[in-house]
Design a protein around this motif. Structure first.
Motif, PDB file in Angstrom:
ATOM      1  N   VAL A  43       0.829  -1.207   0.000  1.00 12.25           N
ATOM      2  CA  VAL A  43       0.000   0.000   0.000  1.00 12.25           C
ATOM      3  C   VAL A  43       0.862   1.256   0.000  1.00 12.25           C
ATOM      4  CG1 VAL A  43      -1.882  -1.200   1.163  1.00 12.25           C
ATOM      5  CG2 VAL A  43      -0.172  -0.003   2.528  1.00 12.25           C
ATOM      6  N   THR A  44       0.229   2.396  -0.188  1.00 13.44           N
ATOM      7  CA  THR A  44       0.940   3.675  -0.193  1.00 13.44           C
ATOM      8  C   THR A  44       1.284   4.088   1.235  1.00 13.44           C
ATOM      9  OG1 THR A  44      -1.089   4.968  -0.015  1.00 13.44           O
ATOM     10  CG2 THR A  44      -0.355   4.361  -2.240  1.00 13.44           C
ATOM     11  N   ASP A  45       2.169   5.075   1.351  1.00  9.95           N
ATOM     12  CA  ASP A  45       2.553   5.576   2.671  1.00  9.95           C
ATOM     13  C   ASP A  45       1.328   6.096   3.428  1.00  9.95           C
ATOM     14  OD1 ASP A  45       5.169   4.958   2.078  1.00  9.95           O
ATOM     15  OD2 ASP A  45       5.699   7.014   1.487  1.00  9.95           O
ATOM     16  N   GLU A  46       0.473   6.810   2.731  1.00 14.89           N
ATOM     17  CA  GLU A  46      -0.723   7.357   3.377  1.00 14.89           C
ATOM     18  C   GLU A  46      -1.635   6.248   3.884  1.00 14.89           C
ATOM     19  OE1 GLU A  46       0.409   8.163   0.424  1.00 14.89           O
ATOM     20  OE2 GLU A  46       1.169  10.204   0.769  1.00 14.89           O
ATOM     21  N   GLN A  47      -1.773   5.182   3.118  1.00 18.29           N
ATOM     22  CA  GLN A  47      -2.611   4.065   3.548  1.00 18.29           C
ATOM     23  C   GLN A  47      -2.008   3.353   4.753  1.00 18.29           C
ATOM     24  OE1 GLN A  47      -2.777   2.188  -0.377  1.00 18.29           O
ATOM     25  NE2 GLN A  47      -5.004   2.423  -0.397  1.00 18.29           N
ATOM     26  N   TRP A  51      -3.636   2.925   8.389  1.00 17.90           N
ATOM     27  CA  TRP A  51      -3.804   1.547   8.840  1.00 17.90           C
ATOM     28  C   TRP A  51      -3.183   1.317  10.222  1.00 17.90           C
ATOM     29  CZ3 TRP A  51      -2.084  -2.992   5.118  1.00 17.90           C
ATOM     30  CH2 TRP A  51      -2.294  -4.226   5.724  1.00 17.90           C
ATOM     31  N   GLY A  52      -1.905   1.720  10.385  1.00 21.40           N
ATOM     32  CA  GLY A  52      -1.195   1.400  11.623  1.00 21.40           C
ATOM     33  C   GLY A  52      -0.794   2.593  12.456  1.00 21.40           C
ATOM     34  N   GLY A  53      -1.189   3.802  12.033  1.00 22.82           N
ATOM     35  CA  GLY A  53      -0.792   4.990  12.758  1.00 22.82           C
ATOM     36  C   GLY A  53       0.611   5.424  12.385  1.00 22.82           C
ATOM     37  N   ALA A  54       0.916   6.707  12.578  1.00 24.58           N
ATOM     38  CA  ALA A  54       2.226   7.238  12.187  1.00 24.58           C
ATOM     39  C   ALA A  54       3.346   6.578  12.973  1.00 24.58           C
ATOM     40  CB  ALA A  54       2.253   8.755  12.397  1.00 24.58           C
ATOM     41  N   SER A  55       3.155   6.382  14.280  1.00 27.37           N
ATOM     42  CA  SER A  55       4.209   5.763  15.086  1.00 27.37           C
ATOM     43  C   SER A  55       4.382   4.298  14.730  1.00 27.37           C
ATOM     44  CB  SER A  55       3.886   5.913  16.575  1.00 27.37           C
ATOM     45  OG  SER A  55       2.658   5.269  16.905  1.00 27.37           O
ATOM     46  N   GLY A  56       3.286   3.595  14.502  1.00 30.28           N
ATOM     47  CA  GLY A  56       3.373   2.194  14.119  1.00 30.28           C
ATOM     48  C   GLY A  56       4.078   2.019  12.787  1.00 30.28           C
ATOM     49  N   ASP A  57       3.761   2.888  11.836  1.00 27.60           N
ATOM     50  CA  ASP A  57       4.406   2.826  10.534  1.00 27.60           C
ATOM     51  C   ASP A  57       5.906   3.085  10.668  1.00 27.60           C
ATOM     52  OD1 ASP A  57       4.583   2.880   7.609  1.00 27.60           O
ATOM     53  OD2 ASP A  57       4.824   5.046   7.837  1.00 27.60           O
ATOM     54  N   LEU A  58       6.274   4.016  11.544  1.00 26.51           N
ATOM     55  CA  LEU A  58       7.681   4.379  11.709  1.00 26.51           C
ATOM     56  C   LEU A  58       8.484   3.243  12.330  1.00 26.51           C
ATOM     57  CD1 LEU A  58       9.849   6.559  11.448  1.00 26.51           C
ATOM     58  CD2 LEU A  58       9.204   7.362  13.738  1.00 26.51           C
TER      59      LEU A  58
END
Length: 398
Positions: A43-47, A51-58
């Motif tokens: 998926v894209t960065d925005e998705q 999906w997992g929140g900014a901290s989760g994505d990081l």
């Protein structure tokens, strides 16, 4: 099927530490592949942030790029080359037609990889390993020093030189295959826009699934070209061939000074580069941190595993059984990934939180440890390994 000259290697000739290291690599490959079956890696960065929140994505990005990405296929490629040297040296020592048997074994793996790549999952590694494996006999008379230096050139020099050349020419060969993949999917009525990939994976109709399967191999080839996976894997295999000779005569595992140098050197090179890979946003396997740091850190993992084995074999040995059944377990992971996550199956793609799909990967591997132990208590090999042996030697597996 006609019986070929020779017979399979006996179980007594196997090295438990190699089986365990293979199982360890298999677990790491599962951690990498789960990102794609779950949809997270598609998926894209925005998705992903939604999906997992900014901290989760990081934290997921940093964890994956620092510890997982590329490190375990490095170990798998290294063991493939080492396994070739082990098998060939032992077969030749016993007066058998080692090269002929090896080539047939590689061709059987190639057939399995074709089925896996084109009918199950386009992220397959077996096809690439088999094709490159067919080249390894060209190097079997080379000295170990020549193998290592050639391998290092293929891993570290060829990708940088190739990137510079293609940048100067203004040409990206991977784009040819990305475009082909896109055209195949669009011809079947699929919206291939990046923000629509998850919806495509969630489709429950078999037409959408066929569009995914038929367009996937071209995309996968483009990805391998973009990341310079082909020369890197071949180079690591050649280094593995040199190491396999040391495994054959027993000198490698006994040379703890060499293992320590590999572990320390791999950490000194791999950790700083992998930190740059993990903490610089938007990094891919074709960027310099990955090109410099991935292979050394993967080799450091392998050397540290071997160093720890004499006193930690009781714990590390948990990886031995799944490592002896690596082909069976690898294919099982793919089949379950498709059945559980894709829309034509249970449709879990895009629906599990980060801890959910990583938790699934851990639970699946634990289940494979249990099943592998149960199976090997009753059989000499895993079911796919037994078929691989039968198709290679023309003998009914026990």
């Amino acid at each position: 099927m006609a019986t070929m000259q020779g017979s399979p290697l006996a179980r007594e000739e196997r090295l438990d530490v190699v089986d365990a290291l293979r199982g360890f690599a298999l677990f790491g490959i599962l951690l990498a592949n789960i990102l794609y079956w779950s949809g997270w890696g598609m998926v894209t960065d925005e998705q992903r942030i939604a999906w997992g929140g900014a901290s989760g994505d990081l934290w997921q990005y940093r964890f994956h790029h620092l510890f997982v990405d590329g490190k375990f296929y490095t170990i798998f490629s290294f063991l493939f080359g080492a396994g070739f040297a082990l098998q060939l040296e032992r077969l030749l020592r016993r007066g058998q037609d080692g090269l002929r048997i090896y080539r047939r074994r590689a061709l059987v793996l190639l057939a399995i990889g074709v089925v896996h790549n084109f009918l199950i999952w386009d992220g397959d590694i077996l096809l690439l390993y088999a094709l490159l494996g067919l080249l390894l006999p060209l190097f079997h008379r080379w000295s170990s020093r020549a193998l290592v230096w050639t391998g290092l050139v293929l891993v570290f020099v060829v990708p940088f030189a190739g990137i510079a050349l293609f940048d100067a020419l203004g040409w990206k060969p991977q784009d040819v295959f990305y475009s082909l993949s896109n055209d195949i999917a669009q011809a079947q009525g699929v919206n291939t826009a990046p923000e629509q990939i998850l919806a495509w994976m969630q489709r429950e109709d078999w037409r959408g699934w066929f569009a995914w399967i038929s367009s996937g191999p071209a995309y996968s080839l483009g990805l391998r070209l973009e990341t310079w996976r082909i020369p890197k894997v071949l180079g690591i295999m050649l280094i593995g061939m040199a190491a396999g000779r040391g495994l054959t005569d027993g000198s490698l595992l006994a040379n703890r000074a060499l293992l320590q140098r590999v572990a320390i050197g791999g950490l000194l090179i791999g950790v700083p580069a992998s930190l740059a890979y993990a903490f610089r946003p938007g990094q891919g396997q074709a960027d310099w941190p990955a090109l410099i740091g991935t292979m050394p850190l993967g080799m450091a993992y392998a050397a540290a595993f071997a160093l720890a084995w004499p006193w930690a074999s009781r714990w590390l040995g948990v990886f031995s059984a799944p490592g002896r059944m690596a082909l069976t377990n690898y294919l099982t992971q793919s089949v379950l990934g498709v059945v559980l996550f894709y829309g034509v199956g249970f449709g879990l793609v895009g629906r599990l939180p980060i801890w959910g799909f990583y938790g699934y990967a851990v639970l699946l591997f634990v289940a494979q440890v249990v099943f592998s132990r149960w199976w090997l208590a009753r059989h000499e090999q895993g079911p796919m390994e037994a078929l691989w042996r039968r198709w290679t030697y023309g003998k009914q597996p026990a």
